[in-house]
Enzyme design. Structure first.
Site: not given
Length: 268
Positions: A61, A88, A91, A140, A153, A156-157
């Protein structure tokens, strides 16, 4: 024999990347696969072993720093070296910021998508330096272009991209390459399992899934880019165009990002 560690390997891009690596060069790879779902992970491990690879599958995790370092330690203990690390695991999430009451799940998303990569990479660094190895980060397009409804999201990316871009310069003298992959919409379940405004599973995709890239194509592009030690892999023509248009016509990019959402999911 090359030793490859892949996080988030129980399904989607990670699982397909493991299978493609397993069948490359007659199955001569040693794969260390980590994910939270051990049953699904062991099924992927069995597929890779059937293709000729040596496989070690461990529950990992990436939200927990100890799990990240344990995965790397186990890989080196079993195979004696580390040549490639693919960060990789991740979430997704979709929520308008003004719909969010408790931001705690924003922090959780950052722990998984950003800190999970940092912790695993930090543990792997001495081994990758010794092998002049390869680092891969699966980001992403939302890490290149901010997408409405994806503030958690995207942030975070973007953080992930900045970390690995800076790290690339630090590792250049050690012969360690850093490849950041920027997939667009890929035919996986990540958006359906993403979080909503309450931090609960979304159960659907808020993005326009038409023309989604197959997971096989996405994994192949990542594998090829890693082997070629490419700096970045921007997988779609829209992504490449949008990156440059941000400098020339940012308003147009904003409209393109909005158009990527389903009509009923767009802000009103």
């Amino acid at each position: 024999m090359k030793v490859i560690v892949i996080t988030g390997a129980s399904d989607g891009i990670g699982a397909e990347l493991a299978r493609q690596w397993a069948q490359r060069d007659g199955g001569g790879a040693a794969l260390v696969l980590g994910a939270r779902g051990l049953d699904k992970l062991q099924a992927v491990a069995a597929q890779c072993e059937a293709l000729g690879a040596q496989v070690l599958a461990l529950r990992c995790d990436v939200e927990q720093q100890h799990d990240c370092s344990t995965l790397i330690d186990a890989a080196v203990a079993r195979f004696g070296r580390l040549d490639v690390l693919v960060n990789n695991a991740g979430i997704s999430a979709h929520a308008m910021l003004d719909e969010v009451d408790d931001l705690a799940w924003y922090e959780r998303l950052m722990r998984i998508n950003f800190w999970g990569s940092v912790w695993t990479t930090h543990a792997a660094l001495p081994h990758l330096k010794a092998s002049h190895g390869r680092l891969v980060a699966v980001s992403s397009l939302a890490g290149l272009i901010g997408i409405p409804g994806r503030t958690a999201y995207s942030s975070s990316k973007f953080a992930m991209g900045g970390f690995f871009e800076a790290l690339r310069g630090e590792l250049a003298a050690d012969g360690v390459s850093v490849t950041v992959a920027f997939p667009g919409v890929v035919d996986t379940q990540i958006r359906y399992r993403g979080l909503n405004a309450r931090g609960e599973p979304l159960g659907r995709s808020a993005m326009d899934e038409r023309g989604a890239m197959t997971v096989q194509t996405c994994a192949r592009l990542i594998l090829e880019g890693c082997l070629a030690r490419r700096r970045e892999i921007v997988m779609t023509a829209k992504g490449r165009l949008g990156r440059w248009l941000k400098l020339l016509a940012p308003g147009l990019v904003d409209r393109m990002a909005l158009a990527a959402m389903k009509k009923d999911e767009r802000p009103r």
